[in-house]
Motif scaffolding. Sequence first.
Motif, PDB file in Angstrom:
ATOM      1  N   LYS A  48       0.834  -1.204   0.000  1.00 26.60           N
ATOM      2  CA  LYS A  48       0.000   0.000   0.000  1.00 26.60           C
ATOM      3  C   LYS A  48       0.869   1.256   0.000  1.00 26.60           C
ATOM      4  N   THR A  70      -7.730   6.654  -2.496  1.00 25.85           N
ATOM      5  CA  THR A  70      -7.800   5.418  -1.713  1.00 25.85           C
ATOM      6  C   THR A  70      -9.233   5.132  -1.288  1.00 25.85           C
ATOM      7  N   HIS A  71      -9.929   6.165  -0.848  1.00 22.02           N
ATOM      8  CA  HIS A  71     -11.329   6.013  -0.436  1.00 22.02           C
ATOM      9  C   HIS A  71     -12.191   5.547  -1.619  1.00 22.02           C
ATOM     10  N   GLN A  74     -11.516   1.918  -2.501  1.00 21.82           N
ATOM     11  CA  GLN A  74     -12.164   1.020  -1.539  1.00 21.82           C
ATOM     12  C   GLN A  74     -13.652   0.884  -1.848  1.00 21.82           C
ATOM     13  N   GLU A  77     -14.085  -1.416  -4.810  1.00 22.65           N
ATOM     14  CA  GLU A  77     -13.905  -2.811  -4.398  1.00 22.65           C
ATOM     15  C   GLU A  77     -15.145  -3.336  -3.685  1.00 22.65           C
ATOM     16  N   GLN A  78     -15.745  -2.506  -2.823  1.00 19.52           N
ATOM     17  CA  GLN A  78     -16.964  -2.911  -2.116  1.00 19.52           C
ATOM     18  C   GLN A  78     -18.105  -3.155  -3.107  1.00 19.52           C
TER      19      GLN A  78
END
Length: 92
Positions: A48, A70-71, A74, A77-78
């Motif tokens: 990372k 990054t947020h 994520q 990915e969710q």
Amino acid sequence: MTNLIATTEICTYHNVTYTFISSLNEAGLLELEEINHTTYITESELQKLEKMIRMHQELEINIAGIEAITHLLQKVEQMQEELRVLKNRLRN
């Protein structure tokens, strides 16, 4: 046991300041461990960190930008995981 890498080694190898790594930690993007007044990163966090270093050095993205990226990654990915679960439900 988890392998630890001294942040001083990372700073030297990647030509970044400790302040940069510390800022990532303060932003909640990276977990550091302190043992005997020396700061370390785990091997699992290293990938990372290296990705964030590349964003900063090659794309000239600041900490706030890295945090936003990054947020969003994520969230993607969710959503991909949710889509996979829903597709599996439809197949059954």
